[in-house]
Design a protein around this motif. Sequence first.
Motif, PDB file in Angstrom:
ATOM      1  N   ASN A   1       9.031  -8.882   1.825  1.00 24.83           N
ATOM      2  CA  ASN A   1       8.013  -9.430   2.135  1.00 24.83           C
ATOM      3  C   ASN A   1       7.919 -10.428   3.526  1.00 24.83           C
ATOM      4  O   ASN A   1       7.003 -11.505   4.486  1.00 24.83           O
ATOM      5  CB  ASN A   1       8.255 -11.180   1.418  1.00 24.83           C
ATOM      6  CG  ASN A   1       8.839 -11.227   0.257  1.00 24.83           C
ATOM      7  OD1 ASN A   1       8.182 -10.140  -0.310  1.00 24.83           O
ATOM      8  ND2 ASN A   1      10.082 -12.357  -0.672  1.00 24.83           N
ATOM      9  N   MET A   2       7.356  -8.930   4.140  1.00 26.37           N
ATOM     10  CA  MET A   2       7.018  -9.357   5.247  1.00 26.37           C
ATOM     11  C   MET A   2       6.102  -8.449   5.497  1.00 26.37           C
ATOM     12  O   MET A   2       5.707  -7.647   6.989  1.00 26.37           O
ATOM     13  CB  MET A   2       7.379  -8.616   7.111  1.00 26.37           C
ATOM     14  CG  MET A   2       9.406  -9.043   6.597  1.00 26.37           C
ATOM     15  SD  MET A   2      10.056  -8.414   7.499  1.00 26.37           S
ATOM     16  CE  MET A   2      10.133  -9.354   9.140  1.00 26.37           C
ATOM     17  N   PRO A   3       4.277  -8.830   4.639  1.00 22.05           N
ATOM     18  CA  PRO A   3       3.485  -8.062   5.033  1.00 22.05           C
ATOM     19  C   PRO A   3       2.584  -8.003   6.259  1.00 22.05           C
ATOM     20  O   PRO A   3       1.429  -6.779   6.444  1.00 22.05           O
ATOM     21  CB  PRO A   3       2.696  -8.458   3.491  1.00 22.05           C
ATOM     22  CG  PRO A   3       2.987 -10.597   3.337  1.00 22.05           C
ATOM     23  CD  PRO A   3       4.572 -10.158   3.938  1.00 22.05           C
ATOM     24  N   GLN A   4       2.707  -9.003   6.732  1.00 22.03           N
ATOM     25  CA  GLN A   4       2.000  -8.889   7.752  1.00 22.03           C
ATOM     26  C   GLN A   4       2.254  -8.338   8.931  1.00 22.03           C
ATOM     27  O   GLN A   4       1.638  -7.375   9.698  1.00 22.03           O
ATOM     28  CB  GLN A   4       1.722 -10.795   8.576  1.00 22.03           C
ATOM     29  CG  GLN A   4       0.791 -11.935   8.345  1.00 22.03           C
ATOM     30  CD  GLN A   4       1.766 -11.936   6.678  1.00 22.03           C
ATOM     31  OE1 GLN A   4       2.769 -12.120   6.706  1.00 22.03           O
ATOM     32  NE2 GLN A   4       1.342 -13.096   5.867  1.00 22.03           N
ATOM     33  N   GLU A   5       3.689  -7.676   9.055  1.00 22.77           N
ATOM     34  CA  GLU A   5       4.801  -7.015  10.095  1.00 22.77           C
ATOM     35  C   GLU A   5       4.192  -5.764  10.090  1.00 22.77           C
ATOM     36  O   GLU A   5       3.437  -4.807  10.635  1.00 22.77           O
ATOM     37  CB  GLU A   5       5.603  -7.133  10.422  1.00 22.77           C
ATOM     38  CG  GLU A   5       6.217  -8.723  10.575  1.00 22.77           C
ATOM     39  CD  GLU A   5       6.346  -9.736   9.217  1.00 22.77           C
ATOM     40  OE1 GLU A   5       5.223  -9.620   8.982  1.00 22.77           O
ATOM     41  OE2 GLU A   5       7.250 -10.693  10.385  1.00 22.77           O
ATOM     42  N   ALA A   6       3.600  -5.260   8.712  1.00 22.20           N
ATOM     43  CA  ALA A   6       3.447  -4.138   7.664  1.00 22.20           C
ATOM     44  C   ALA A   6       2.645  -4.402   7.765  1.00 22.20           C
ATOM     45  O   ALA A   6       2.524  -2.817   8.813  1.00 22.20           O
ATOM     46  CB  ALA A   6       4.144  -4.359   6.230  1.00 22.20           C
ATOM     47  N   VAL A   7       1.029  -4.667   8.177  1.00 22.22           N
ATOM     48  CA  VAL A   7      -0.418  -4.513   8.532  1.00 22.22           C
ATOM     49  C   VAL A   7      -0.008  -3.979  10.202  1.00 22.22           C
ATOM     50  O   VAL A   7      -0.679  -3.226  10.408  1.00 22.22           O
ATOM     51  CB  VAL A   7      -0.650  -5.583   8.623  1.00 22.22           C
ATOM     52  CG1 VAL A   7      -2.517  -5.624   8.848  1.00 22.22           C
ATOM     53  CG2 VAL A   7      -0.675  -5.482   6.164  1.00 22.22           C
ATOM     54  N   ALA A   8       0.492  -4.598  11.069  1.00 23.31           N
ATOM     55  CA  ALA A   8       0.502  -4.347  11.937  1.00 23.31           C
ATOM     56  C   ALA A   8       0.915  -3.885  12.771  1.00 23.31           C
ATOM     57  O   ALA A   8       0.326  -2.564  13.067  1.00 23.31           O
ATOM     58  CB  ALA A   8       0.866  -5.736  12.839  1.00 23.31           C
TER      59      ALA A   8
ATOM     60  N   LEU B   1       0.906  -0.219  10.994  1.00 26.61           N
ATOM     61  CA  LEU B   1      -0.038   0.168  10.264  1.00 26.61           C
ATOM     62  C   LEU B   1      -1.188   0.790  10.700  1.00 26.61           C
ATOM     63  O   LEU B   1      -1.726   1.390  10.943  1.00 26.61           O
ATOM     64  CB  LEU B   1      -0.289  -0.237   8.716  1.00 26.61           C
ATOM     65  CG  LEU B   1       0.956  -0.070   7.517  1.00 26.61           C
ATOM     66  CD1 LEU B   1       0.864  -0.994   6.728  1.00 26.61           C
ATOM     67  CD2 LEU B   1       1.740   2.023   7.347  1.00 26.61           C
ATOM     68  N   ASP B   2      -1.903  -0.480  11.425  1.00 24.08           N
ATOM     69  CA  ASP B   2      -3.138   0.219  11.909  1.00 24.08           C
ATOM     70  C   ASP B   2      -2.832  -0.076  13.042  1.00 24.08           C
ATOM     71  O   ASP B   2      -3.646   0.774  13.605  1.00 24.08           O
ATOM     72  CB  ASP B   2      -3.225  -1.191  11.708  1.00 24.08           C
ATOM     73  CG  ASP B   2      -3.985  -1.975  10.462  1.00 24.08           C
ATOM     74  OD1 ASP B   2      -3.753  -1.206   9.236  1.00 24.08           O
ATOM     75  OD2 ASP B   2      -4.475  -3.598  10.343  1.00 24.08           O
ATOM     76  N   ALA B   3      -1.345   0.071  13.515  1.00 22.83           N
ATOM     77  CA  ALA B   3      -1.295   0.808  15.156  1.00 22.83           C
ATOM     78  C   ALA B   3      -1.642   2.074  15.020  1.00 22.83           C
ATOM     79  O   ALA B   3      -1.408   2.458  16.308  1.00 22.83           O
ATOM     80  CB  ALA B   3      -0.227  -0.470  15.321  1.00 22.83           C
ATOM     81  N   ASN B   4      -0.610   2.516  13.798  1.00 26.65           N
ATOM     82  CA  ASN B   4      -0.685   4.353  13.624  1.00 26.65           C
ATOM     83  C   ASN B   4      -1.746   5.020  12.754  1.00 26.65           C
ATOM     84  O   ASN B   4      -0.857   5.707  12.294  1.00 26.65           O
ATOM     85  CB  ASN B   4       0.820   4.215  13.277  1.00 26.65           C
ATOM     86  CG  ASN B   4       1.710   3.654  13.734  1.00 26.65           C
ATOM     87  OD1 ASN B   4       2.610   4.588  15.373  1.00 26.65           O
ATOM     88  ND2 ASN B   4       2.317   2.332  14.465  1.00 26.65           N
ATOM     89  N   GLU B   5      -2.737   4.503  12.625  1.00 24.78           N
ATOM     90  CA  GLU B   5      -3.528   4.744  11.961  1.00 24.78           C
ATOM     91  C   GLU B   5      -4.138   5.920  12.674  1.00 24.78           C
ATOM     92  O   GLU B   5      -4.300   7.092  12.216  1.00 24.78           O
ATOM     93  CB  GLU B   5      -4.703   4.218  11.022  1.00 24.78           C
ATOM     94  CG  GLU B   5      -5.590   4.424  10.311  1.00 24.78           C
ATOM     95  CD  GLU B   5      -7.301   3.761  10.068  1.00 24.78           C
ATOM     96  OE1 GLU B   5      -7.848   4.082   9.101  1.00 24.78           O
ATOM     97  OE2 GLU B   5      -7.107   2.851  10.551  1.00 24.78           O
ATOM     98  N   ASP B   6      -4.613   6.045  13.600  1.00 23.05           N
ATOM     99  CA  ASP B   6      -4.626   7.425  14.179  1.00 23.05           C
ATOM    100  C   ASP B   6      -3.655   8.698  14.332  1.00 23.05           C
ATOM    101  O   ASP B   6      -4.089   8.519  14.718  1.00 23.05           O
ATOM    102  CB  ASP B   6      -5.584   6.234  15.277  1.00 23.05           C
ATOM    103  CG  ASP B   6      -6.726   5.466  15.138  1.00 23.05           C
ATOM    104  OD1 ASP B   6      -6.859   5.680  14.121  1.00 23.05           O
ATOM    105  OD2 ASP B   6      -7.258   4.880  16.450  1.00 23.05           O
ATOM    106  N   HIS B   7      -2.637   7.965  14.208  1.00 20.17           N
ATOM    107  CA  HIS B   7      -1.627   8.840  14.546  1.00 20.17           C
ATOM    108  C   HIS B   7      -1.391   9.972  13.126  1.00 20.17           C
ATOM    109  O   HIS B   7       0.103  10.869  13.231  1.00 20.17           O
ATOM    110  CB  HIS B   7      -0.264   7.895  15.178  1.00 20.17           C
ATOM    111  CG  HIS B   7       0.005   7.543  16.206  1.00 20.17           C
ATOM    112  ND1 HIS B   7       0.859   6.378  16.581  1.00 20.17           N
ATOM    113  CD2 HIS B   7      -1.338   7.556  16.950  1.00 20.17           C
ATOM    114  CE1 HIS B   7       0.637   5.538  17.620  1.00 20.17           C
ATOM    115  NE2 HIS B   7      -0.961   6.376  18.365  1.00 20.17           N
ATOM    116  N   THR B   8      -2.013  10.093  12.470  1.00 22.27           N
ATOM    117  CA  THR B   8      -2.056  11.100  11.241  1.00 22.27           C
ATOM    118  C   THR B   8      -2.318  12.277  11.334  1.00 22.27           C
ATOM    119  O   THR B   8      -3.737  11.736  11.944  1.00 22.27           O
ATOM    120  CB  THR B   8      -2.871  10.059   9.414  1.00 22.27           C
ATOM    121  OG1 THR B   8      -4.340  10.121  10.411  1.00 22.27           O
ATOM    122  CG2 THR B   8      -1.602   9.026   9.411  1.00 22.27           C
ATOM    123  N   VAL B   9      -1.406  12.689  11.240  1.00 21.29           N
ATOM    124  CA  VAL B   9      -2.635  14.198  11.772  1.00 21.29           C
ATOM    125  C   VAL B   9      -2.091  15.514  10.692  1.00 21.29           C
ATOM    126  O   VAL B   9      -2.832  16.346  10.458  1.00 21.29           O
ATOM    127  CB  VAL B   9      -0.609  14.848  12.359  1.00 21.29           C
ATOM    128  CG1 VAL B   9       0.122  14.358  13.569  1.00 21.29           C
ATOM    129  CG2 VAL B   9       0.703  15.904  11.316  1.00 21.29           C
TER     130      VAL B   9
END
Length: 874
Positions: free
Chosen positions: A402-409, A411-419
């Motif tokens: 139940n901490m979705p805001q932290e999860a989104v933060a 994920l969004d910070a690491n979207e460009d790190h997918t290889v």
Amino acid sequence: MPPWSFVGRNAELVRLSEAATGSTGRGLILGGPPGIGKSRLLREGVNALDQDRLAVWTATANAATAGLPLGGLAQVLPPDQPAGGSPAGLLRWAVDALHRQAAGRPIVVAIDDAHLLDPLSAALVYYVARSENATVIGTVRTGEPVHDPISALWKDDLVERIELTPLTLQETSDLLQQVLGGPVDSASVDRLQQLSQGNALLLRELVIAAHASGEIIESYGMQRWTGKVDLAPTLTEVVDARIGKLTPQERAVLELVAFGEPIGLPLLVSAADLNTVETAEERQLIRVVVEDRRTTVRLAHPLYGEVVRRRCPVTRVRRLLADLATLVESSGARRRDDLLRVAVWRLDSDTARDPQQLLMACRLAFATYDMALAMRLGKAALAAGGGFDAAETLATILMFVNMPQEAVAILDANEDHTVDESQRSRWLAIRHITAQWGLGDPTTVDDIDRQAYKLNDLRERSLVLAVESTMRLHRGDNAQALTLARQVLDSAASAPGPRALARSNMAQLQAMRGTPVQTVKAMAAVDAEASQWRAEVPYIQLGIELSRGTAMILAADLEAVDAIVAAEFAGMADAGNFNMGSGYLQIVRAQAARLRGRLTEAARAAAQACAARATGKVFVALAHAERAHVAALTGDAAAAAEAFAIAEASHYRSMEVLYPWLEEARAWVAVASGDVTTAAEVLRLLAARTRSDGFAAHEMFALYHLGRLGFAGEVCDRLDALSHSVEGRTAPAMAWHVRAIAGEDGGSLLAVAEELADQELNLYAAEAAAGAVTLLRGIRSPQTPRAAQRLAELRVLCPTAVTPALVVPQPMLTGRERQIARLAAAGVPSKEIADQLYLSSRTVDNHLMRVYAKLGVTGRAELAAALRSLPPEE
């Protein structure tokens, strides 16, 4: 806090009473470890004795009087003890004194802590036990030395000795409920039972400390312990007394076990002195257990670990943990739990350097639903440089705590790190799961649809498609959900996890469409393959439980519910504070209890579900709707309305699949307020909507509720049709019930009551029996007494239920009619009744004829059962 109540121990109380009253011919000695409840049981037993008929003397021995002749029994002996007498003379004087004081009454001597008696008092107890018209009852501490006269009590068969066992889980739950003034959630009861090991004294100290420190909180009437152990001084003193004095070597052994349990015996011996390990085992400070071909060591009691760990200096803690990690690593760390424990030890000793080790341990903790530990390890792995994999795993965990805001933060910070596409598919899956269910964004499903087909690798695409299928199912886009699930299953490239999720989506749809039995079987097959996907995507288990729970309730397969709420996932979810999973299972438990008519149990489970889901969005509306439904069935209109208002406010598009349960609750809330017309309209709309959606199993329940509320003729034909297509025993029974109501067939209602009772659907069975009584009484059927008796039996199983169909119009008997009917039912002839009441026999017979007509019976043989069905006289 109120005084601690006495619960359980009924069998022991009976044996104590029988011993004290002489009905067994022997006394009774209760043995057991400190705090098990011996003294309280003895006190309760003595208080229940008839002290006018019996001469009862009680004494408590203690160390202070152990050196004084007759000091242990000074409380019960006269003060004029003769001076300078020999021990034999003193014994004769004491026995004579007790008999004089008894004045001919049977003597009962109750001795608490008899192992602490002085030698002369022990001898006196023995002589009392051997004397005529006297009984000894008492307690001794197991493992403590006792004087020979005391041990001779049971060796010479003068008393029976029994060992008190720890409080059972149910006794612990009952005690906690009384002390805390309300029901206690099951996870708290389990944890307190585990820590106290059923020892009443330790349980008391734990609860008092937790209550004083504010660690017991109330939510929706449910008491819940946060799990934090507060070592209050009194609790520490109790544990210290049990541990006793330790040598430095013994303390070192206890510290190793406290931080490393379960620790392999070879590892412990390699780190500590073998003789000291043996001494610790002899002193019952540790216990050696054979587990799966491993010999491991644990502390003898869980609270020993709490005390030892709390008292260990920080520097020594860090050294011990690092040493333990090195020991296990040097032995190979061959098991998965070894990897998890080593990672935790490295983290706590500040020697963790490998982000992959932390990430693997994080995933292992998540796979067992230990959410707090998984989150801690995930954060450490990300901080240590774990990269995208650590970020994605941590975000997933944050979503499910139940901490979705932290999860989104994250994920969004690491979207460009997918290889690669593997990382991209996992990012898409958890990002959209978090948006739909964590944030309640209803538009995110269209975005995942666009993104899925940008993935070229079919294996990686399968996860995104399976997640989209789940999202569409929950939004009510059933056709698209089914198409996507089939697409995943039809592709040979799909991974095991997405396959399991797709199967659960199809199975849930099938259950709602009328094949719940097949769904339960399908979910069992998915469970069998869990090892292929749980470590990678453990959250899929929640989808499986939702499908299974839906199917079991729609099939009214209550035995299956009992099995699943006792299964491994339920235990792990409770223990690991996976509130999303444990909250849903509590809802299923509440639904099953409601179907059984156990409304008190259902209310407790529903409240526990509401407390578990007090934060977050998923299943919140369903939990409160179930709470409202149960309250409505008990006639509590205010509580039902309050709970349903929360359910409505909490419901959102991302959980639309649950609408049938909410609408059923809405209807019964209206019934509780007396508005059956509105309830019927709600159920008609629900039946139409579920029919349009193809949800035949849900439609069946909606129509059945309408039939129960008095609209049987309107729905019986459609229910008959559904009974041939919806799987299971329940659909035909429901159709039969409604057809019997429509046809005003009392005999069929009585028969269907038996069928419903056989399925444990006791509330529905009681309603059928109530209808049978009304109809059969009206035609003076000879089945009326049997129907009345069956109704009485079924009402015992659902005593708090209040529904319109349970109302049986009661015939009004005059006082004289009741008086004559009771005498006739007892077999008194009319002439004798007439003589007793100063009436003529003809008048008595006339009264009886009117009684028979009112009760719908044909003669005296049926009177007794018919009278039992009447309400008591004013």
